[in-house]
Each structure stands twice: as structure tokens, then as C-alpha cells.
Design an enzyme around this catalytic site. Structure first.
Site, short mmCIF file in Angstrom:
data_model
loop_
_atom_site.label_atom_id
_atom_site.label_comp_id
_atom_site.label_asym_id
_atom_site.label_seq_id
_atom_site.Cartn_x
_atom_site.Cartn_y
_atom_site.Cartn_z
NE ARG A 54 0.14 1.36 3.28
CZ ARG A 54 1.22 2.09 3.78
NH1 ARG A 54 2.31 1.81 3.51
NH2 ARG A 54 0.93 3.47 3.90
N GLY A 55 0.39 2.33 0.04
CA GLY A 55 0.92 3.76 -0.11
C GLY A 55 1.15 3.94 -1.59
CB ALA A 56 1.21 7.30 -3.55
CD GLN A 208 -2.99 2.46 6.96
OE1 GLN A 208 -3.32 3.21 8.01
NE2 GLN A 208 -3.51 2.63 6.00
CG ASP A 249 -2.76 8.23 -0.67
OD1 ASP A 249 -2.36 7.16 -0.90
OD2 ASP A 249 -2.99 8.80 0.42
CG ASN A 259 -2.14 11.90 3.13
OD1 ASN A 259 -1.31 10.91 2.44
ND2 ASN A 259 -1.89 12.14 4.24
CE LYS A 260 -4.90 5.70 4.59
NZ LYS A 260 -5.98 4.90 3.59
O1 MRU Z 1 -4.46 3.30 2.42
P1 MRU Z 1 -3.08 3.42 2.06
O2 MRU Z 1 -2.07 2.58 3.27
O3 MRU Z 1 -2.48 2.90 0.79
O4 MRU Z 1 -2.78 4.78 2.21
C1 MRU Z 1 -1.75 5.52 1.51
C2 MRU Z 1 -1.15 6.17 2.72
O5 MRU Z 1 -0.17 5.67 3.14
C3 MRU Z 1 -1.20 7.56 2.90
O6 MRU Z 1 -2.31 8.28 2.68
C4 MRU Z 1 0.08 8.42 2.80
O7 MRU Z 1 0.19 9.46 3.70
C5 MRU Z 1 0.37 8.78 1.44
S1 MRU Z 1 0.83 7.49 0.21
C6 MRU Z 1 2.56 8.02 0.52
#
Ligand code: MRU
Length: 393
Positions: A54-56, A208, A249, A259-260
Site C-alpha cells: 500500500r502507499g501511493a 499504518q 495519494d 491523503n489518508k
Molecule cells: O491506504 P494506504 O495505506 O495505501 O494509504 C496511503 C497512505 O499511506 C497515506 O495516505 C500516505 O500518507 C500517502 S501515500 C505515500
């Protein structure tokens, strides 16, 4: 980054059999370090959807490798192109918010489409997946080089006491191929001996922050404290936060930041307390076609079980417990949008800019005006993927 002294990326091809892609399965962190082997595009789609990765940036890299695996599977299909288009659609449907996903798939479709034989398409797909991963790692490293300057400046005012940075979710190396976005300046500062301490938002429902960010900061020796999601405003009011640094993201070319979930509230509190709020991102997380983040960025809604249950480690086992009444409804919005006026600056691989169209396009002039068409549009015209709207001024 290092795990118990050994360098790892989050995803890589198996050293002796490149038809196998290996990745760190993040569902088991911080308690177990598990490496998963992925052999098909279907397995990669599940790994993205179920958040093994996960994560962008990492979602983008995983999609890049997923498309390579699709070229291996498509070789025995009656129509290679149809099979590849299906694979692209399958991967795209996994998660809606991180723009890196579509960006990587479109980049793959474009390069694979330009190759001739099946063997050449497979080789091209492998090389492109590697390029996407290498670029992600390198761009994150550069984000650290640019962002550390901000921490150096804050440190001068702190005369030897630690700079306190608050971060939300995990925009660390686990969210990318290496280094991370928001954490990259933090690692750079720590490595050059600047005293730094990180407030880590827990980030419910999937935690996370408390699971992943805390683990990776700990592995690198960066002092940090995990806080409940609602603690940030209180800490800011009491002078315990010098800067907020988060990832994203998807960020519009006008500077709105998805973002999250919970990021927006931190930005509001930062504004109210005169604390700088920085967003770190590689250019692959810009959406060059969307002007209004609030109206146009798709926000992922995930299953209510992530809110209803929490999991952890008990007597050597990962266990899940129910935390809400059986009869309560739960909603699980994955992301929110922080409007550009709450963002102090964007830290990118090319430098730091303000969160507005003019400043962003000064750093990325190739996306001005007519040059904003991206690979998606070109590939769409070739019939392999949906075309996206071109940018309206
Ligand atoms: O749902 P996720 O864990 O894939 O969410 C993404 C993230 O980890 C966050 O939004 C993060 O701050 C940005 S992605 C680098």
C-alpha cells in the site's frame, strides 16, 4: 532502507527467477517480517486490493510489475492485446485514490504497445517496471535532499533541542520502493546528526502510523512517539510540534492534497497554530488533469470491518478483536482532501514549491497548457484503456 541491518526495497524481482516478484507483506508488520512471492497479475491485484502492499508509490510500482506479469500470462492467450487490456482494467479497479496506480499502468501500456514481438513486449514490460521502481526510489531520495533544508532551518531556531515533526499515516519507505516521501527529509536530517523527534499519528482504522511508520522509524533509530489520532491539535497548541510533514495519494496540479483520512484536521489545526504544513510527493502523485480536488478526487470507501475490528499481537499470534457494538453501523472513508490554502509547501524531487498552479507548473513546465495530455490519453486512443478527460483551463 535497512531491516535489522540488511538493505531492502519493498518490492523486487527474484534474483534467480525474474518471473517471480517478491514483496514485503505489510499485513504482518510490525510483528512479523514476511516476504510474499507473486507470480500472476491476479495475485498482484489481490496484493494491492488487500493491502499486502500500500502507499501511493508502492501501489504504482506493484502495478508496474503486475503489468509485466500480465505479459507473461498473455503469451498463451488467444489475443495478447485483449488479455493485457483486461489485466490493466483488473489492476486499475483495485484502489481508486492513489493516482500512481493508473499512471504506472498507462506508462506500461504505452511502452508495451510500442514493442513488436511477444518476447520484446515482455522484455520491455520488465524494463519499464524496473524503471518505475528505480525512479520512485531515486525521486524519494531527492525529496529528502530538498526537504532536509526545511528541517535544518527549524533546527537552527531550536538551539540543540530536537525538531518535532508530526506525521500522519505511513508516507515512509514502506509506502514507496525506498526512502519514503514525508519520511525522507526526516531520515536525511537524522543521518546528518540533526536532533529530530517524530510524533506518529496512530491512523485508525488500519493503523499504518502505529504499525508501519513507528516500525520503520525504529529500525532506522529515529526517536519517535506514537500518539492517538486526536492528540495532534493539543500538541500543537502547547508548542510541541514544529512542522507537520505528510505524504499524498493524489495532488491536483492546483495544489489540493488527497491523503489518508484525518489529514485535513491536522492541516486545520496547523493553520490555527501557525505551524508549517508540508506535503512531500514524487511527481507520479500529481494528477495533471484535475483542478478541484474536493469535487473530483475519488475517495476510497473500504469495508466497515476495518472500523469494527482492531488487530494486534497476543501470545505469539496475530489476533483480531471486535471494538464496536455488534449492532452499530460503521463507515470507512479512506482519504480526505486538504485544500491548497492550508498547505505551506510541496516537497518534490525537483525542489519545494507552493501549493498553487503557477508554482507547481514552474517546477514541472512540461505539464503546462497543451502538454498536459498524459500517457493515458495516448494509450486510450490506441484502444487499450479508457481515455481520461484532458485538463480544462
Ligand atoms: O491506504 P494506504 O495505506 O495505501 O494509504 C496511503 C497512505 O499511506 C497515506 O495516505 C500516505 O500518507 C500517502 S501515500 C505515500
Amino acid at each position: 532502507m535497512n531491516v535489522r541491518g540488511q538493505h531492502y526495497r519493498t518490492i523486487w524481482p527474484n534474483e534467480t527467477d525474474s518471473r517471480v516478484i517478491q514483496l514485503i507483506d505489510q499485513r504482518f508488520l510490525p510483528h512479523r517480517f514476511v516476504i510474499e512471492e507473486v507470480r500472476t497479475v491476479g495475485e498482484m491485484a489481490s496484493a494491492i486490493k488487500e493491502m499486502h502492499v500500500r502507499g501511493a508509490g508502492l501501489i504504482g510500482a506493484a502495478a508496474g510489475y503486475g503489468m509485466y506479469l500480465a505479459t507473461l500470462g498473455a503469451a498463451s492467450a488467444s489475443s495478447f492485446d485483449d488479455e493485457l487490456a483486461d489485466a490493466a482494467a483488473q489492476l486499475k479497479a483495485t484502489r481508486p485514490t492513489a493516482v500512481n496506480l493508473a499512471w504506472a499502468i498507462e506508462r506500461q501500456l504505452k511502452s508495451i504497445g510500442a514493442a513488436q514481438s511477444v518476447e520484446e513486449k515482455q522484455r520491455t514490460a520488465f524494463n519499464t517496471a524496473q524503471q518505475i521502481a528505480d525512479e520512485d526510489a531515486e525521486y524519494c531520495r531527492r525529496i529528502g535532499e530538498h526537504g532536509v533544508e526545511l528541517i535544518r532551518r527549524l533546527s537552527k531556531e531550536k538551539i540543540g533541542t530536537p525538531v518535532n515533526v508530526l506525521t500522519h499515516c505511513n508516507a515512509g519507505w514502506l509506502a514507496f520502493v525506498d526512502h519514503g516521501s514525508a519520511t525522507s527529509p526526516i531520515y536525511a536530517a537524522h543521518d546528518e546528526g540533526i536532533p529530530i523527534h517524530v510524533w506518529v499519528d496512530e491512523t485508525r482504522p488500519r493503523s499504518q502510523g502505529s504499525k508501519l511508520t513507528a516500525w520503520e522509524l525504529g529500525e532506522h533509530g529515529v526517536p519517535h512517539t506514537v500518539i492517538a489520532d486526536n492528540a495532534g491539535g493539543h500538541l500543537m497548541q502547547h508548542g510541541k510540534v514544529d512542522a507537520v510533514m505528510v505524504g499524498t495519494d493524489r495532488t491536483t496540479y492546483t495544489g489540493d492534497v488527497a491523503n489518508k483520512i484525518g489529514t485535513y484536521l491536522k492541516a486545520l489545526a496547523a493553520k490555527d497554530n501557525g505551524i508549517p504544513f508540508y506535503v512531500a510527493l514524487p511527481s507520479s502523485s500529481f494528477d495533471w488533469n484535475i483542478r478541484d480536488g474536493l469535487k473530483e478526487i475519488p475517495i476510497e470507501e473500504r469495508g466497515s470491518e476495518e472500523v469494527n475490528y482492531a488487530d494486534g499481537w497476543h501470545n505469539g499470534e496475530q489476533v483480531e478483536v471486535r471494538v464496536t457494538p455488534q449492532t452499530s453501523a460503521a463507515a470507512n472513508f479512506g482519504f480526505d482532501v486538504t485544500p491548497r490554502q492550508l498547505v505551506t509547501g510541496l516537497i518534490t524531487e525537483r525542489g519545494i514549491c507552493e501549493a498553487n498552479e503557477e508554482s507547481i507548473l514552474q517546477l514541472f513546465p512540461e505539464h503546462r497548457g497543451g502538454s498536459t495530455r498524459n500517457a493515458a490519453d495516448e494509450v486510450g486512443e490506441a484502444g487499450l484503456s479508457e481515455s481520461r478527460p484532458t485538463r480544462r483551463e
